[in-house]
Design a protein around this motif. Structure first.
Motif, PDB file in Angstrom:
ATOM      1  N   ILE A  32      17.858   8.442  23.538  1.00 57.44           N
ATOM      2  CA  ILE A  32      18.545   7.158  23.671  1.00 57.44           C
ATOM      3  C   ILE A  32      19.415   6.931  22.452  1.00 57.44           C
ATOM      4  O   ILE A  32      18.907   6.720  21.337  1.00 57.44           O
ATOM      5  N   PRO A  33      20.739   6.958  22.582  1.00 60.62           N
ATOM      6  CA  PRO A  33      21.613   6.687  21.438  1.00 60.62           C
ATOM      7  C   PRO A  33      21.356   5.279  20.910  1.00 60.62           C
ATOM      8  O   PRO A  33      21.317   4.319  21.681  1.00 60.62           O
ATOM      9  N   PRO A  34      21.167   5.123  19.595  1.00 57.76           N
ATOM     10  CA  PRO A  34      20.807   3.808  19.060  1.00 57.76           C
ATOM     11  C   PRO A  34      21.947   2.797  19.057  1.00 57.76           C
ATOM     12  O   PRO A  34      21.706   1.597  19.074  1.00 57.76           O
ATOM     13  N   GLY A  35      23.207   3.245  19.042  1.00 55.19           N
ATOM     14  CA  GLY A  35      24.328   2.323  18.897  1.00 55.19           C
ATOM     15  C   GLY A  35      24.404   1.258  19.971  1.00 55.19           C
ATOM     16  O   GLY A  35      24.367   0.044  19.676  1.00 55.19           O
ATOM     17  N   PRO A  36      24.529   1.619  21.252  1.00 53.64           N
ATOM     18  CA  PRO A  36      24.629   0.598  22.302  1.00 53.64           C
ATOM     19  C   PRO A  36      23.403  -0.309  22.363  1.00 53.64           C
ATOM     20  O   PRO A  36      23.526  -1.505  22.616  1.00 53.64           O
ATOM     21  N   LEU A  37      22.226   0.276  22.113  1.00 53.86           N
ATOM     22  CA  LEU A  37      21.013  -0.521  22.168  1.00 53.86           C
ATOM     23  C   LEU A  37      20.985  -1.547  21.040  1.00 53.86           C
ATOM     24  O   LEU A  37      20.658  -2.719  21.253  1.00 53.86           O
ATOM     25  N   ALA A  38      21.361  -1.120  19.831  1.00 59.44           N
ATOM     26  CA  ALA A  38      21.386  -2.049  18.694  1.00 59.44           C
ATOM     27  C   ALA A  38      22.357  -3.188  18.955  1.00 59.44           C
ATOM     28  O   ALA A  38      22.074  -4.367  18.650  1.00 59.44           O
ATOM     29  N   GLU A  39      23.506  -2.873  19.523  1.00 57.19           N
ATOM     30  CA  GLU A  39      24.514  -3.906  19.808  1.00 57.19           C
ATOM     31  C   GLU A  39      23.979  -4.907  20.832  1.00 57.19           C
ATOM     32  O   GLU A  39      24.155  -6.125  20.691  1.00 57.19           O
ATOM     33  N   PHE A  40      23.288  -4.430  21.839  1.00 58.00           N
ATOM     34  CA  PHE A  40      22.734  -5.301  22.870  1.00 58.00           C
ATOM     35  C   PHE A  40      21.645  -6.220  22.290  1.00 58.00           C
ATOM     36  O   PHE A  40      21.620  -7.426  22.550  1.00 58.00           O
ATOM     37  N   LEU A  41      20.733  -5.635  21.506  1.00 54.06           N
ATOM     38  CA  LEU A  41      19.644  -6.423  20.924  1.00 54.06           C
ATOM     39  C   LEU A  41      20.175  -7.521  20.012  1.00 54.06           C
ATOM     40  O   LEU A  41      19.695  -8.658  20.031  1.00 54.06           O
ATOM     41  N   GLU A  42      21.167  -7.189  19.223  1.00 53.30           N
ATOM     42  CA  GLU A  42      21.739  -8.169  18.296  1.00 53.30           C
ATOM     43  C   GLU A  42      22.456  -9.284  19.061  1.00 53.30           C
ATOM     44  O   GLU A  42      22.358 -10.462  18.701  1.00 53.30           O
ATOM     45  N   ALA A  43      23.162  -8.909  20.113  1.00 48.09           N
ATOM     46  CA  ALA A  43      23.930  -9.892  20.872  1.00 48.09           C
ATOM     47  C   ALA A  43      23.048 -10.963  21.491  1.00 48.09           C
ATOM     48  O   ALA A  43      23.456 -12.121  21.618  1.00 48.09           O
TER      49      ALA A  43
END
Length: 969
Positions: A285-296
Motif C-alpha cells: 500500500i503506497p503511503p502517499g494517497p493514504l496519508a493524504e486521505f487520513l489528514e483530509a
C-alpha cells in the motif's frame, strides 16, 4: 500489468489467492459500531473511520502464510438489480439508509482508493453477483479464493473445483468471529452441502430481502426436506405423496413461491468483469494517497501510526476501542492528553529484593524523605479478611522499586516442601514494626491501586494506613462510563497501564500459573516474585503522577477529595467488621425452600405431562412452545426458545399455569442458591461473621456495589426476603439499627428540577405519593396512591409510554396521557429532563451536585435502542449519583461524629457501622446506646450535603432498631 509479468508470477510465485471483500457489510458494521463523528468540514465520517480501520487491518494484517496475492473490494452500485425486474417486491421492505450515512458512501469509495485497492461496483448488479462471478472466474483459473463476508447467500459458492488451471478452492472469512467457513461449516449450519444451500434458502425465504419462500417452513424443516429429497424440485414433487399434514398443504400451496424464490437466491456467476483478475494483485500500500486521505478527514491517530512506521496498515485495530479522532467530534479533555514525563522504560531487572533489616530500613528512610510512596501487598488469596501477607512492594520513582518478601516458603519456589530451606527474609513481626511508622505517618502519602484491599490486609497486622491516594478511584472519578469511546475503559491497574502508560504489566498467571498447576504467591521464586510485585508498585507510582494532575483540569477534585477518597478507609473498616448471621435460621430456610421447590417441581411436571430439567432453557422452551403449543415463542441465534422473565410473565398473564409455577420455582431457587446456601458458605470460620466486599467503582453513577456475597439485592418487600433479613443478627447484648433516607431521590428531584409543589410537600412532611395522586387524579385512595408512586419513580428513570403501560397494566395511549398530565402538574420535571439531555448530548456526560461525571458516549447513537437506553440512564444519573454522593459523605463523617459523642467502638462495644445498602446504613450497638446514637446518626445523615450543597428540601431519615435486620425496619 504486462502479460510477461503475469507469466512470471505464475511460475515463480506461490499459488494465486484472491480475497474478495464484501464492502457493503463492512460499511454497515462500521456505522453501527462507532459513535457519530464529523470531519473538519462537518461531514459525518463515523462509518468512514470504521471502514478505514477495518480495511487497514485486513489489507496487510492477514496471516502472511495464507495471505492474499490479489485483493479487491466489491460494493453495491445501486439499489436496483435484475431481481427487481423478476419480482418488484424484492427488498421492498428494506428501510432507506440512515440520513447521516448517505453522504459517507462517496467517502468510503475514496477510502478504498486511498489504499490503492481495486474497487468494483456495477449498475443493476448486486455485489453478491460480482463476488460470485469473480470467484468462479478465479477458481476456474486454479486460484484459491477467500470471500471476506459472513453472508449466507455467498456460502453457496464454497467448495473446490477442478478446472483447466488446476483445483481452485473457495472459502469464506468471517472477520467478526475470526473464523474460516468451508464445506463442514456450511453443513453444520444448514445441514446440507453448499451446492444445495440455494434450495434451502428458497424454501425458508428471507424476510430481510423480502424473498417469500414457503410460509411456515423454517431453516430446520427446509434443511430436512432438501437432505431427504436431494433438491428443491424433488422435495416439491414428493409433496403430493406425503401424509396429510400442515407441511404438505404448505408445500403444495407454496410451490410457485418456492420456485420464484429459487431464482431470486441464485447468484449470477457470469457477470462481465470490469477489472481483470491480474490487475487485482496486492503489491503493498503506497503511503502517499493514504496519508493524504487520513489528514483530509482528521483521522489524526491513524496518520500518526502511518508516520511512526509501526503504524503501517498492518497494525491491528480493535473497533471497540477506537477513540474519537476527528476535530469535529467530542474529544477527550486536554488533561487526558497530557504528555507523559520523560520516564525511562520499565526495567523489571532493576528491582531490589529486600531480604534483611538494614536494607529495609534504608528503603523506609528514603520513602520518608520522598514523602510519596506507592505501596502494594502480595497475599495468599483474594479474600482480604482471610488472606495471609506474603510480601510488600514499594516504589519511590520511575525505575526505583523493591519487593520485601515476608511469607515465601522456599528459595527456588515450586512447592511447600517442609524440608526445603526458606529464603532469607525479614521476620514478619520485625518487618511490620519497621513499616508501621512509614505507613501511618501523616507526612507521607501512600499511593495504592484499589487500596481498600491493602488497607484491610495491613489492618489485620495492626497498621492503620494513612493518608492515602488511590489511582483506581482517580480514574473512576474522571472516566466513569468512557469505555465505550475507547477513552476510559475499566479501572484495573493493567488496563490503566496499557491505556495511559503504553505498558503491559506481567500477568498474575505468568508467575503463578493457572488451573490445577497454579501455585500460591508464597511459592513463587523470589526473582519472579520481585519482578511482578515491584512492577505493580512502580506502575501505580507512574499512574499517580499521570492521573493526579488531571483531577483539577477535569473538575474532579471535589468529588475525589470530598466524597470518594475519604470513604476508602471507612468502607475497609466496614468490611472488617462484617455482620453476624444465624446459621441455624439460614439452614431452616434452605430446607423450607428445598421442600417448596420439590412441591412446585411436581406441579410443573404435572402441567407438562412429563419430567424435564426445569433449569434448562432449551428443555423448558420445547415444553412450552413445541409440546404445549403456547404462542409467542421466539428463538435466538442459538436456535433455542427464549424463556426469560419477560416471556414467562407474558405467558402467566395469558393464563399459562405452568409459567406461573416456573416463575415461583426460579424465585425459590434464587433465594436458596444466592442467599440461604451462599450466606452459610460465606461465614468466616475465624470471625463467625459474613464479610461482604464493597466496590467503589462497580456502578457508573457512583453507588457502592456489594459482592462475595451480594447483600444489596435481598428482596425487601416480600415475606421471604424479610425471612432472610431475620437471619442477620447482632452479637449478644447488642441490637441492629437501620437508618434509611426516605424517598431521597424524589427529594433531590424536587430540588434539582425546582418543583415548588414537591418542595412544599416535603417541607410540610406530607406523603409525596398522596400529593402526586391528588395532583394527578384529584383524589387519594389505595389505587391512585400506588399508581402515583409508580409514576413518581418511573418518570425519573426516563420511562417510555410502553414501559409505564406495562407497569400499570394500561394501554400505551393511556400511559402517555398520564405522563403528559404529570408534566402538566409538575412542569419543572419535564424542563429538568429536557435540559439534562441537552447538556449530556452537548458535553457527553452528566454531573451530580457534587461534580461527579458520568459519561454517555452512546447518547447520540444512531441505534435507537442504544440511544434510548443512554437517555434513560442520563436522566436518572444526576439524581441517583447525587444520592450516592450524599450517603457516602454521611458514611465518611459518621464514625468521627459518634466518637465525639463518646459512642465509638470501645472494648469490643460501642457503635459500629456494618452495611450500606443503597439509601440505608446498618449499625450494631449496645441496646443501651440506641437513645444516644440515634440523634447523632440522624443529624449526620440529614446534614451530609452541607456545606458543599444547600438543598431546598429536608432529607428525611427513618430509624429503627431490633434483634435482627428485619426487626430494625
Amino acid at each position: 500489468m504486462s502479460e510477461n509479468t503475469s507469466a512470471e508470477s505464475a511460475t515463480d510465485s506461490p499459488k494465486n489467492h484472491l480475497y474478495l471483500v464484501d464492502g457493503s457489510a463492512y460499511i454497515f458494521r462500521a456505522y453501527h459500531r462507532l459513535p457519530p463523528l464529523t470531519n473538519p468540514e462537518g461531514t459525518p465520517v463515523g462509518a468512514v473511520y470504521g471502514y478505514t480501520t477495518m480495511l487497514w487491518k485486513l489489507a496487510e494484517d492477514l496471516d502472511k502464510a495464507d495471505g492474499p496475492t490479489h485483493l479487491a473490494v466489491i460494493l453495491d452500485k445501486s439499489s436496483h438489480s435484475f431481481r427487481n425486474d423478476i419480482y418488484p417486491e424484492y427488498k421492498a421492505h428494506r428501510p432507506d439508509p440512515p440520513e447521516d450515512l448517505v453522504p459517507q458512501f462517496p467517502l468510503i469509495r475514496d477510502a478504498t482508493r486511498a489504499f490503492s485497492l481495486p474497487l468494483v461496483e456495477e449498475p443493476d448488479v448486486e455485489a453478491d453477483d460480482m463476488i460470485a462471478s469473480y470467484a468462479r472466474a478465479a477458481q476456474a483459473e486454479g486460484w484459491d479464493v477467500t470471500i471476506v463476508s459472513s453472508d449466507k447467500d455467498l456460502m453457496q459458492l464454497v467448495g473446490e473445483l477442478e478446472g483447466p488451471g488446476g483445483k481452485g478452492r473457495i472459502d469464506m472469512l468471517d472477520t467478526m468471529k475470526d473464523a474460516r467457513i468451508f464445506i463442514p461449516e456450511v453443513e453444520e449450519k444448514f445441514g446440507v452441502r453448499p451446492e444445495q444451500l440455494g434450495d434451502v434458502l428458497a424454501l425458508m425465504g428471507d424476510s430481510v430481502d423480502n424473498i417469500p419462500g414457503i410460509y411456515g417452513v423454517g431453516p430446520k424443516t427446509a434443511s430436512k426436506l432438501i437432505s431427504e429429497n436431494g433438491s428443491l424440485a424433488a422435495a416439491l414433487d414428493a409433496a403430493p405423496d406425503m401424509k396429510k399434514s400442515k407441511l404438505k398443504e404448505r408445500l403444495l400451496e407454496g410451490r410457485e413461491s418456492a420456485e420464484l424464490s429459487r431464482v431470486l437466491v441464485t447468484l449470477r456467476e457470469d457477470c462481465p468483469l470490469p477489472i481483470a483478475l491480474d490487475d487485482m494483485r496486492l503489491d503493498g500500500i503506497p503511503p502517499g494517497p493514504l496519508a493524504e486521505f487520513l489528514e483530509a478527514h482528521g483521522f489524526h491517530s491513524l496518520s500518526k501510526r502511518l508516520e511512526a512506521g509501526s503504524g503501517s496498515p498492518g497494525r491491528k485495530t480493535n473497533l471497540d476501542n477506537v477513540a474519537r479522532d476527528t476535530k469535529g467530534a467530542d474529544a477527550a479533555p486536554e488533561g487526558n492528553r497530557q504528555p507523559l514525563p520523560e520516564w525511562p522504560a520499565i526495567d523489571r531487572s532493576a528491582y531490589a529484593c529486600v531480604q534483611d533489616e538494614a536494607a529495609l530500613e534504608e528503603w523506609i528512610a528514603r520513602a520518608m524523605a520522598t514523602r510519596i510512596v506507592a505501596v502494594d501487598t502480595e497475599t495468599s488469596e483474594l479474600d482480604a479478611i482471610r488472606a495471609d501477607l506474603v510480601g510488600v512492594s514499594l516504589a519511590l520513582g520511575a525505575g526505583d522499586a523493591c519487593y520485601i518478601p515476608l511469607g515465601h516458603l522456599n528459595e527456588g519456589g515450586g512447592g511447600s516442601d517442609m524440608f526445603a530451606e526458606k529464603p532469607k527474609q525479614v521476620p514478619l513481626e520485625k518487618a511490620i514494626a519497621l513499616l508501621k511508622p512509614l505507613l501511618e505517618s501523616d507526612a507521607v502519602i501512600k499511593v495504592f491501586h484499589n487500596g481498600k484491599y491493602d488497607l484491610n490486609v495491613l489492618a489485620r497486622h495492626g497498621i492503620a494506613v494513612g493518608p492515602i491516594d488511590d489511582t483506581m478511584i482517580m480514574s473512576f472519578d474522571m472516566d466513569a462510563g468512557r469505555q465505550l469511546e475507547g477513552i476510559g475503559g475499566g479501572h484495573g491497574m493493567d488496563e490503566l497501564s496499557e491505556r495511559h502508560l503504553g505498558h503491559t504489566p506481567m500477568a498474575f498467571k505468568e508467575v503463578c500459573g493457572t488451573g490445577k498447576k497454579a501455585i500460591p504467591f508464597g511459592e513463587v521464586p523470589l526473582d519472579k516474585a520481585t519482578e511482578y510485585a515491584a512492577e505493580d508498585a512502580e506502575v501505580t507510582w507512574r499512574l499517580y503522577h499521570h492521573l493526579k494532575p488531571r483531577l483539577p483540569l477535569e473538575g474532579a477534585v471535589r468529588v475525589y477529595e470530598r466524597v470518594d477518597r475519604p470513604l476508602i478507609p471507612v468502607v475497609a473498616q466496614m468490611e472488617r467488621h462484617g455482620i453476624k448471621v444465624d446459621r441455624a435460621q439460614l439452614s431452616r430456610l434452605s430446607e423450607e425452600f428445598a421442600t417448596e421447590m420439590a412441591r412446585v417441581e411436581k406441579e410443573i411436571f404435572a402441567e407438562a405431562g412429563q419430567e424435564f430439567t426445569i433449569g434448562s432453557p432449551k428443555q423448558l422452551g420445547e415444553i412450552l412452545f413445541d409440546k404445549l403449543g403456547y404462542k409467542g415463542g421466539r428463538k435466538g441465534k442459538s436456535g433455542q426458545y427464549s424463556t426469560d422473565q419477560a416471556v414467562l410473565e407474558k405467558l402467566d398473564g395469558e393464563g399459562a399455569a405452568i409459567a406461573s409455577k416456573v416463575l415461583e420455582y426460579r424465585q425459590l431457587a434464587k433465594l436458596k442458591n444466592t442467599y440461604t446456601d451462599a450466606l452459610q458458605a460465606a461465614i468466616n470460620p475465624d470471625t463467625g461473621r459474613v464479610h461482604t466486599s464493597y466496590s467503589l467503582t462497580g456502578a457508573q453513577t457512583g453507588r457502592l456495589s456489594s459482592t462475595d456475597p451480594n447483600l444489596q439485592n435481598i428482596p425487601i418487600r416480600t415475606a421471604i426476603g424479610r425471612q432472610i433479613r431475620e437471619a442477620f443478627v447482632p452479637e449478644d447484648g447488642n441490637v441492629l439499627l437501620a437508618a434509611d433516607y426516605s424517598q431521597i431521590e424524589l427529594r433531590l428531584a424536587a430540588h434539582m428540577a425546582d418543583v415548588d409543589a414537591l418542595k412544599e410537600a416535603f417541607a410540610a412532611g406530607e406523603d409525596i405519593h398522596s400529593r402526586t395522586a391528588r395532583e394527578m387524579y384529584g383524589e387519594v385512595d389505595r389505587d391512585t396512591r400506588a399508581a402515583a408512586k409508580t409514576i413518581n419513580f418511573a418518570i425519573l428513570y426516563g420511562i417510555s409510554r410502553w414501559g409505564l403501560a406495562g407497569r400499570l397494566d394500561v394501554e400505551p395511549d393511556e400511559a402517555q396521557a398520564m405522563i403528559d398530565r404529570y408534566f402538566e402538574r409538575f412542569p419543572g420535571i419535564q424542563k429538568y429532563i429536557v435540559h439534562t439531555l441537552e447538556r449530556v448530548r452537548e458535553k457527553g456526560y452528566s454531573e451530580t451536585l457534587f461534580g461527579r461525571k458520568t459519561w454517555f458516549p452512546r447518547i447520540t447513537s444512531k441505534n435507537p435502542n442504544e440511544r434510548a437506553g443512554s437517555e434513560r440512564a442520563a436522566i436518572n444519573a444526576p439524581i441517583q449519583g447525587t444520592s450516592a454522593d450524599i450517603i457516602k459523605r454521611a458514611m465518611a463523617r459518621m464514625m468521627p461524629a459518634l466518637e465525639d459523642a463518646g459512642l465509638g467502638p470501645r472494648d469490643g462495644k460501642g457503635v459500629r457501622m456494618l452495611l450500606q445498602v443503597h439509601d440505608e446504613l446498618v449499625f450494631e450497638l449496645p441496646e443501651g446506646d440506641v437513645a444516644a446514637a440515634s440523634p447523632v446518626i440522624e443529624r449526620v445523615m440529614a446534614e451530609a450535603a452541607l456545606p458543599a450543597v444547600q438543598l431546598d428540601v429536608p432529607l428525611g431519615i427513618e430509624i429503627g432498631h431490633g434483634a435482627s435486620w428485619d426487626a430494625a425496619h
